[in-house]
Scaffold this motif. Structure first.
Motif, PDB file in Angstrom:
ATOM      1  N   GLY A  65     -13.517  10.094   7.382  1.00  0.00           N
ATOM      2  CA  GLY A  65     -13.188   8.602   7.911  1.00  0.00           C
ATOM      3  C   GLY A  65     -12.143   7.770   7.236  1.00  0.00           C
ATOM      4  N   ALA A  66     -11.978   8.111   5.865  1.00  0.00           N
ATOM      5  CA  ALA A  66     -11.340   7.461   5.088  1.00  0.00           C
ATOM      6  C   ALA A  66      -9.881   7.398   5.594  1.00  0.00           C
ATOM      7  N   ASN A  67      -9.274   6.263   5.639  1.00  0.00           N
ATOM      8  CA  ASN A  67      -7.688   6.020   5.977  1.00  0.00           C
ATOM      9  C   ASN A  67      -6.848   6.039   4.664  1.00  0.00           C
ATOM     10  N   LEU A  68      -6.221   7.248   4.532  1.00  0.00           N
ATOM     11  CA  LEU A  68      -5.340   7.254   3.290  1.00  0.00           C
ATOM     12  C   LEU A  68      -4.187   6.440   3.199  1.00  0.00           C
ATOM     13  N   SER A  69      -3.533   6.118   4.344  1.00  0.00           N
ATOM     14  CA  SER A  69      -2.253   5.209   4.319  1.00  0.00           C
ATOM     15  C   SER A  69      -2.717   3.896   4.234  1.00  0.00           C
ATOM     16  N   TYR A  70      -3.892   3.441   4.676  1.00  0.00           N
ATOM     17  CA  TYR A  70      -4.476   1.953   4.264  1.00  0.00           C
ATOM     18  C   TYR A  70      -4.972   1.769   2.954  1.00  0.00           C
ATOM     19  N   VAL A  71      -5.651   2.856   2.365  1.00  0.00           N
ATOM     20  CA  VAL A  71      -6.101   2.713   0.952  1.00  0.00           C
ATOM     21  C   VAL A  71      -5.064   2.702   0.123  1.00  0.00           C
ATOM     22  N   TYR A  72      -3.757   3.459   0.591  1.00  0.00           N
ATOM     23  CA  TYR A  72      -2.678   3.704  -0.655  1.00  0.00           C
ATOM     24  C   TYR A  72      -2.156   2.278  -0.726  1.00  0.00           C
ATOM     25  N   ASN A  73      -1.642   1.557   0.603  1.00  0.00           N
ATOM     26  CA  ASN A  73      -1.093   0.702   0.799  1.00  0.00           C
ATOM     27  C   ASN A  73      -1.699  -0.777   0.160  1.00  0.00           C
ATOM     28  N   GLN A  74      -3.227  -0.666   0.106  1.00  0.00           N
ATOM     29  CA  GLN A  74      -3.989  -1.728  -0.210  1.00  0.00           C
ATOM     30  C   GLN A  74      -4.178  -1.727  -1.828  1.00  0.00           C
ATOM     31  N   GLY A  75      -4.356  -0.523  -2.381  1.00  0.00           N
ATOM     32  CA  GLY A  75      -4.521  -0.297  -3.598  1.00  0.00           C
ATOM     33  C   GLY A  75      -3.257  -0.305  -4.473  1.00  0.00           C
ATOM     34  N   LEU A  76      -2.205   0.207  -4.133  1.00  0.00           N
ATOM     35  CA  LEU A  76      -1.235   0.521  -4.925  1.00  0.00           C
ATOM     36  C   LEU A  76       0.098  -0.198  -4.659  1.00  0.00           C
ATOM     37  N   VAL A  77       0.399  -0.628  -3.514  1.00  0.00           N
ATOM     38  CA  VAL A  77       1.712  -1.037  -2.770  1.00  0.00           C
ATOM     39  C   VAL A  77       1.894  -2.816  -2.833  1.00  0.00           C
ATOM     40  N   GLN A  78       0.715  -3.429  -2.170  1.00  0.00           N
ATOM     41  CA  GLN A  78       0.595  -4.521  -2.062  1.00  0.00           C
ATOM     42  C   GLN A  78       0.066  -5.298  -3.150  1.00  0.00           C
ATOM     43  N   ARG A  79       0.685  -6.308  -3.428  1.00  0.00           N
ATOM     44  CA  ARG A  79       0.515  -7.395  -4.318  1.00  0.00           C
ATOM     45  C   ARG A  79       0.551  -8.784  -4.130  1.00  0.00           C
ATOM     46  N   SER A  80      -0.269  -9.626  -4.778  1.00  0.00           N
ATOM     47  CA  SER A  80      -0.031 -11.365  -4.235  1.00  0.00           C
ATOM     48  C   SER A  80       1.308 -11.821  -4.820  1.00  0.00           C
ATOM     49  N   TYR A  81       1.566 -13.004  -4.405  1.00  0.00           N
ATOM     50  CA  TYR A  81       2.903 -13.538  -4.738  1.00  0.00           C
ATOM     51  C   TYR A  81       2.542 -14.037  -6.229  1.00  0.00           C
ATOM     52  N   GLU A  82       1.173 -14.370  -6.663  1.00  0.00           N
ATOM     53  CA  GLU A  82       1.064 -14.832  -7.932  1.00  0.00           C
ATOM     54  C   GLU A  82       1.052 -13.590  -9.023  1.00  0.00           C
ATOM     55  N   ALA A  83       0.580 -12.417  -8.493  1.00  0.00           N
ATOM     56  CA  ALA A  83       0.645 -11.362  -9.479  1.00  0.00           C
ATOM     57  C   ALA A  83       2.283 -10.938  -9.679  1.00  0.00           C
ATOM     58  N   THR A  84       2.951 -10.986  -8.482  1.00  0.00           N
ATOM     59  CA  THR A  84       4.638 -10.766  -8.728  1.00  0.00           C
ATOM     60  C   THR A  84       5.485 -11.787  -9.571  1.00  0.00           C
ATOM     61  N   LEU A  85       4.959 -13.055  -9.757  1.00  0.00           N
ATOM     62  CA  LEU A  85       5.320 -14.001 -10.591  1.00  0.00           C
ATOM     63  C   LEU A  85       4.744 -13.580 -12.116  1.00  0.00           C
ATOM     64  N   PHE A  86       3.570 -13.223 -12.031  1.00  0.00           N
ATOM     65  CA  PHE A  86       3.242 -12.659 -13.594  1.00  0.00           C
ATOM     66  C   PHE A  86       4.004 -11.573 -13.922  1.00  0.00           C
TER      67      PHE A  86
END
Length: 321
Positions: free
Chosen positions: A173-194
């Protein structure tokens, strides 16, 4: 381990400070499965759950202050006792499950497999044999750790077995594309400024690159974490670089140092000299001192290590073949 888990009723599980995806995935994966088996489980973490992994079920159950009485004390994904901070208040550890080559085997029972790609991989492989079920939420947590610690199946230790393990978690039942996107791709605006602040002072010397992030950088960027927002893994993608480092200033006169390297080198050897540890390709340490002084000491040791690798070119040639 099966017997210990079966006999215990009140279990405390913790992991290392400044937790990554493998730490959180391990904590939730084992903790939720034990809860489903009817156990009284406290999942304890000194720091907050990083925002990138708050999509996982059960993250809100993780507490900072444990109770006083437990039948079983478990530490996950930590090479030594210093890495867990004060979560256990000096209590003895019953079970240590980890995959770091520098693990000190500090518990009464130690399941340490330094060939495993992640601690979640060890759990995914052994939990059925321990009589623990892997439901959808547990599979999602375990896959999250597997994906994040291999940087999306990109590390040299990934094997066909790794992919079959990921496939088995997807079948649960694990969703690979969702896990990949959440854990490795997406980041907050603040993290991007950092990231921007760190990249603006990136330096290079021969085949080594490094940068630093100060406490003030966190304030300027509005970044709430005390890590590097995963910038080190981005630095490791720069071509013609053998070792990438990042220095992240912490409170109380300490600096978190992270190393990444190419196959054939072992930066865990450097990290150990600073009371740290990790893997040959990825290691870390927390070093006392100012940001400037720590950079000078660590860079000097890193240069010395690289210059001592007289057979490095030959190793790289073998790896390419």
């Amino acid at each position: 381990i099966r017997r210990e888990l079966h006999n215990a009723q009140k279990i405390l599980i913790t992991t290392h400070v400044r937790p990554d995806g493998d730490a959180i995935g391990s904590l939730l994966g084992l903790g939720l499965s034990l809860r489903a088996a009817g156990k009284n489980v406290e999942m304890v973490l000194k720091n907050e759950v990083p925002s990138a992994f708050r999509f996982l079920d059960g993250y809100d159950l993780i507490m900072q202050n444990p109770g006083s009485q437990h039948d079983l004390m478990i530490v996950l994904d930590s090479g030594d006792m210093n890495r867990i901070g004060s979560s256990l208040n000096g209590k003895a550890v019953d079970l240590n499950i980890d995959h770091h080559i520098t693990n000190t085997h500090f518990a009464r029972l130690n399941l340490v497999d330094d060939q495993a790609v992640s601690t979640t991989a060890i759990l995914a492989e052994h939990m059925p044999g321990w009589g623990l079920s892997i439901g959808t939420n547990v599979a999602q947590a375990l896959l999250s750790g597997l994906v994040s610690d291999t940087i999306g199946f990109r590390t040299p230790n990934v094997t066909p077995h790794t992919l079959r393990l990921a496939s088995s978690l997807m079948e649960k039942g694990a969703n690979l594309s969702y896990v990949y996107n959440q854990g490795l791709v997406q980041r907050s605006y603040e993290a991007t400024l950092f990231w921007g602040l760190g990249l603006s002072r990136l330096q290079r010397e021969a085949n080594i690159i490094w940068t630093a992030l100060s406490l003030n950088d966190r304030i300027v960027a509005g970044y709430s974490g005390n890590d590097d927002a995963d910038l080190i893994n981005f630095l490791s993608t720069v071509e013609n670089v053998d070792i990438a480092l990042i220095f992240v200033e912490q409170k109380h006169g300490e600096v978190k140092v992270s190393w990444r390297t190419v196959p054939g080198l072992d930066v865990s050897q450097i990290a150990v000299k600073f009371n740290g540890g990790g893997h040959p390709a990825a290691a870390g340490a927390t070093v006392s001192g100012t940001l400037k002084d720590v950079q000078e000491k660590v860079l000097r040791m890193t240069r010395d290590y690289l210059s001592s690798m007289t057979d490095y070119v030959e190793m790289q040639t073998d790896y390419a073949k």
